[in-house]
Design a protein around this motif. Structure first.
Motif, short mmCIF file in Angstrom:
data_model
loop_
_atom_site.label_atom_id
_atom_site.label_comp_id
_atom_site.label_asym_id
_atom_site.label_seq_id
_atom_site.Cartn_x
_atom_site.Cartn_y
_atom_site.Cartn_z
N UNK A 273 0.82 -1.35 -0.05
CA UNK A 273 -0.06 0.10 -0.14
C UNK A 273 0.93 1.35 0.03
N UNK A 274 0.48 2.11 -0.74
CA UNK A 274 1.28 3.52 -0.70
C UNK A 274 -0.02 4.68 -0.50
N UNK A 275 0.70 5.81 0.04
CA UNK A 275 0.10 7.16 -0.02
C UNK A 275 0.40 7.80 -1.15
N UNK A 276 -0.61 8.24 -1.83
CA UNK A 276 -0.26 9.19 -3.01
C UNK A 276 -1.40 10.18 -3.39
N UNK A 277 -1.06 10.72 -4.52
CA UNK A 277 -2.18 11.75 -5.19
C UNK A 277 -2.51 11.08 -6.44
N UNK A 278 -3.72 10.99 -6.92
CA UNK A 278 -3.97 10.70 -8.31
C UNK A 278 -5.22 11.46 -8.79
N UNK A 279 -5.56 11.60 -10.24
CA UNK A 279 -6.70 12.25 -10.80
C UNK A 279 -8.16 11.68 -10.20
N UNK A 280 -8.79 12.79 -9.74
CA UNK A 280 -10.02 12.44 -9.08
C UNK A 280 -11.24 12.41 -10.24
N UNK A 281 -11.23 12.95 -11.20
CA UNK A 281 -12.29 12.88 -12.28
C UNK A 281 -11.70 11.86 -13.52
N UNK A 282 -10.83 11.10 -13.31
CA UNK A 282 -10.27 9.98 -14.12
C UNK A 282 -10.52 8.72 -14.14
N UNK A 283 -11.51 8.05 -14.76
CA UNK A 283 -11.94 6.67 -14.47
C UNK A 283 -10.88 5.55 -14.17
N UNK A 284 -9.98 5.75 -15.00
CA UNK A 284 -8.79 4.80 -14.97
C UNK A 284 -7.77 5.41 -13.77
#
Length: 505
Positions: A58-69
């Motif tokens: 498991x990792x703690x990170x940032x990702x695109x919220x409005x991207x389905x992938x």
């Protein structure tokens, strides 16, 4: 259940609900635990815990919220994954972020160099996680920000480059694999995409800013339309790829990438290897260098790179050899100073045993701007007239050998300018005439050789138009037994005269 326990549970659930709602901040001493997320104010990005691949890490990170992938743009604990979902990110009032595992051990810290009294962590709508004073939100007074520590992704508004006052670098690192965010390849000082008003078929337009002043050398790109979602990713193989999210296909569209040819692949020829996509093979060792593993190099495996023919020894005399027309090497292990001349750069590199190369960073003609390298040169490409000059430190004996070889070559070639050419002319005529069965044989005096008073070749077919090839130096040398004294028959106004013989065929 005791009343106090019930109150504690309700408080914890309330905290988790607040953090997973629309709020974009993490208050001091309110840990972000597994299942909790924060979302940027415009809803573009999300920050929280996530698994990668099938490893169970498991990792703690940032990702695109409005991207389905699910597309991760930054990871906190790249080299220290969590084995379970019991991690906790805590912010102290002084502004230090710490990530703890299930055992309560700190596995990552922001290590802020200064402190505040009332800090807050906030996820901005450009994908930047910042730590600031709760009462201030100016970028220049952020205590810490994730944009200063890029991973494999460059987002619009992220600055890459070097702070010349502190030496602090911001550069992209590739992941080791698509499921392993630990550090793989990296790019050095401002070796990035340069997009000047680049427009895509759907109208995505980029502007970039390149800054070079006494404070910093940096690069940053921006989108003219902030509603478009894009990213630049350094792939595990070193390829930089610009892509845009397509809402219709619900997938990423690749817009443009680098490399455009094999030499654009980072470190293709490895240490001290020079890449030229117009050559076959594309890799060769720099002059005065040789393959570390000749067998593998001959097979097209250049991973071992090249090494000096004579190993450097700081106790012996060293000199610099100029190499022209190349792209400057990767600058990860380099040092830069803006106000140092090229001559001063040489002195600095000579005095430092670890320094291996120097170059002029400023290509505007001012002869100022010193770059020194302190490790093997990686990612060198041949650019020809549009390239730059670098000066590589070598054992002085290598340059002396080169100088001696040139002098020997000069001494041999000078007497050939007259007598050698005449000998070659006669030899050429002799061989050509022997192959013509319908003509008389050419007379060539083997026993007497060619004397200065007889420098001619008889040819009974005087009307024949001669189209003669030229003999190379090796052929003439062989014919005269390497200009042996036993083959010397005299000396005239044109210099020494030798007899020469070639075997038929």
């Amino acid at each position: 259940m005791k009343p106090m326990e019930a109150i504690s549970i309700l408080f914890l659930l309330s905290s988790i609900w607040i953090l997973s709602g629309a709020l974009d901040t993490i208050p001091a001493n309110q840990p972000l635990t597994d299942g909790s997320t924060i979302i940027s104010s415009g809803g573009k990005f999300k920050f929280g815990y996530l698994p990668l691949g099938t490893s169970g890490k498991w990792y703690l990170g940032i990702w695109f919220n409005k991207v389905t992938v699910q597309t991760v743009v930054w990871v906190v604990n790249t080299d220290s994954p969590l084995n379970d979902t019991s991690g906790a990110l805590n912010l102290t009032r002084q502004g230090t972020l710490t990530l703890l595992n299930g055992s309560g051990r700190v596995i990552w810290s922001s290590n802020a160099t200064r402190h505040m009294q009332n800090s807050v962590a906030q996820l901005l709508d450009i994908g930047n996680l910042v730590v600031r004073d709760a009462a201030e939100d100016k970028p220049d007074i952020y205590l810490w920000q994730s944009f200063d520590y890029p991973g494999d992704t460059a987002l619009p508004g992220m600055k890459l480059g070097i702070d010349l006052k502190t030496g602090f670098h911001r550069s992209l690192w590739s992941w080791k694999s698509t499921n392993d965010p630990s550090k793989g390849l990296d790019h050095g000082m401002v070796e990035s995409f340069l997009m000047h008003h680049l427009a895509t078929p759907r109208g995505m337009v980029f502007n970039y800013t390149y800054l070079s002043d006494p404070k910093e050398i940096s690069f940053m790109y921006q989108l003219t339309d902030s509603s478009i979602i894009s990213r630049v990713v350094m792939q595990p193989n070193g390829v930089l790829q610009l892509s845009e999210w397509n809402n219709q296909t619900q997938n990423w569209d690749d817009i443009v990438g680098a490399p455009t040819d094999n030499c654009d692949i980072y470190g293709q020829c490895h240490s001290y290897g020079l890449c030229n996509s117009g050559n076959s093979p594309i890799c060769r060792c720099l002059d005065k260098f040789e393959p570390k593993d000749p067998t593998e190099w001959a097979r097209g495996n250049w991973s071992g790179g090249c090494v000096r023919k004579t190993t450097l020894n700081c106790q012996k005399e060293v000199k610099f050899l100029k190499y022209s027309g190349i792209k400057l090497p990767d600058t990860r292990f380099s040092w830069y100073s803006r106000g140092v001349t090229l001559n001063a750069s040489e002195e600095l590199c000579l005095r430092n045993c670890s320094c291996v190369v120097y170059a002029n960073q400023d290509i505007t003609g001012t002869n100022e701007g010193c770059l020194l390298w302190f490790d093997e040169l990686i990612d060198i490409r041949e650019f020809g007239a549009s390239g730059q000059d670098i000066y590589i430190k070598l054992d002085s004996s290598d340059l002396e050998k080169s100088s001696t070889a040139k002098k020997k070559k000069l001494r041999i070639s000078l007497p050939l300018t007259a007598s050698g050419l005449l000998i070659a002319l006669c030899l050429i005529l002799y061989i050509r005439q022997k192959k013509k069965k319908d003509q008389n044989q050419q007379h060539f005096s083997e026993g007497r050789g060619i004397r200065s008073s007889e420098m001619f070749c008889t040819n009974e077919s005087k009307d024949e138009e001669l189209d003669l090839p030229l003999f190379d130096f090796e052929t003439i040398s062989h014919a005269t037994n390497n200009f042996s004294l036993s083959n010397k028959v005299g000396e005239g106004g044109f210099g020494p005269v030798y007899k020469g013989m070639l075997k038929d065929g």
